[in-house]
Structures are given as structure tokens and as C-alpha cells.
Design a protein around this motif. Structure first.
Motif, short mmCIF file in Angstrom:
data_model
loop_
_atom_site.label_atom_id
_atom_site.label_comp_id
_atom_site.label_asym_id
_atom_site.label_seq_id
_atom_site.Cartn_x
_atom_site.Cartn_y
_atom_site.Cartn_z
N LEU A 26 -15.41 -85.93 33.92
CA LEU A 26 -15.91 -85.11 32.53
C LEU A 26 -15.11 -83.91 32.44
O LEU A 26 -15.24 -83.19 31.56
N VAL A 29 -13.59 -83.59 28.96
CA VAL A 29 -14.40 -83.97 27.94
C VAL A 29 -14.62 -82.51 27.34
O VAL A 29 -15.31 -81.63 27.85
N GLN A 33 -16.66 -84.06 22.25
CA GLN A 33 -16.47 -85.28 22.77
C GLN A 33 -17.84 -85.41 23.33
O GLN A 33 -18.60 -86.71 23.15
N ALA A 34 -18.37 -84.58 24.10
CA ALA A 34 -19.69 -84.65 24.48
C ALA A 34 -20.74 -85.04 23.78
O ALA A 34 -21.73 -85.64 24.33
N SER A 106 -16.48 -92.23 21.22
CA SER A 106 -16.76 -92.55 22.64
C SER A 106 -15.72 -93.77 23.34
O SER A 106 -15.09 -93.58 24.24
N ILE A 109 -12.45 -91.83 23.81
CA ILE A 109 -12.44 -90.82 25.21
C ILE A 109 -11.98 -91.81 26.28
O ILE A 109 -11.15 -91.61 27.07
#
Length: 135
Positions: A26, A29, A33-34, A106, A109
Motif C-alpha cells: 500500500l 498507492v 488509486q485508493a 484497480s 494497480i
């Protein structure tokens, strides 16, 4: 259910979560993106608190009281953490993506994490497979 059964259930759920979420690092991120991961229900309360802490360390808070609350006084309930996390993202100026955009972000990512060796290919592909199956 006794304590032993509860402990076994908790361990099973943790193993499922690790497989599903692929132990995504994380720290890499961003708030945008979160928001996508949150929309796809890929963040739990611990993830949200960890992200808040990372962003505070990076100086991204811009006076966000919600971010500080989440990082320093982590809510135990996902619903509580989610409300605070969403408010913190709004305070940071993040616009929440629609369902299709959040899905694509997502996927990106996870692919980026696989390519850059921040997640194992097996765990990353398992997470992508779960994303695909959920849609």
C-alpha cells in the motif's frame, strides 16, 4: 462457537484476504488509486488506516483532520473507517471514479505491482481473477 473455533475462523478469513488482496504494498498507492480500490471494495479498515499513515508521513494531508483521525485512532469497523476514509479523500480533492474506471484503475494497480516486483505474480493474478469474477 468457542474461542478455538473463532481463532480458526479468523485464521481462515485472514488467509482468504491475503489471497484475495494479494498483499498489495500500500505504500505505493496514491489517494486517486485508493479511491478506485475503495470503490472495488479492495480495502479493509487496516488498509485505510495504513494508507492514511503513509500519506501523513509524505505530507499529503493538507490539513485533513479526517486523515489524522484515521491514521492515529484507527476505527475497528470497516463501515466507520470507510466513512472517515471517504471524507479524507474528499478533503484531499480526490474525485471518486465510476465503477468501470475504478475497475480499470484497480487492474492497472495490480499489473504495475506485478511488473515492479511489489507483489508476486501468483498473488497479483489471484487478485485480478477475483476482480474479474466479481464483475
Amino acid at each position: 462457537m468457542n474461542n478455538r473455533d473463532s481463532s480458526n475462523l479468523a485464521k481462515k478469513l485472514e488467509a482468504i484476504a491475503k489471497r484475495k488482496f494479494g498483499s498489495l504494498d500500500l505504500e505505493f498507492v496514491s489517494p486517486d488509486q485508493a479511491a478506485a480500490l475503495r470503490k472495488q471494495k479492495l480495502l479493509n479498515a487496516d488498509d485505510m488506516a495504513a494508507l492514511a499513515g503513509f500519506w501523513l508521513d509524505q505530507g499529503l494531508d493538507s490539513g485533513s483532520s479526517e486523515l489524522a483521525v484515521l491514521a492515529l485512532d484507527k476505527p475497528s469497523e470497516l463501515s466507520d473507517a470507510g466513512l472517515i476514509f471517504d471524507a479524507a479523500l474528499r478533503e484531499l480533492g480526490v474525485r471518486f471514479p465510476n465503477a468501470e474506471t475504478s475497475l480499470l484503475k484497480s487492474v492497472h494497480i495490480y499489473l504495475d505491482a506485478i511488473v515492479n516486483n511489489r507483489i508476486s505474480p501468483m498473488a497479483g493474478m489471484a487478485a485480478l481473477d477475483d476482480l474479474h469474477r466479481d464483475h
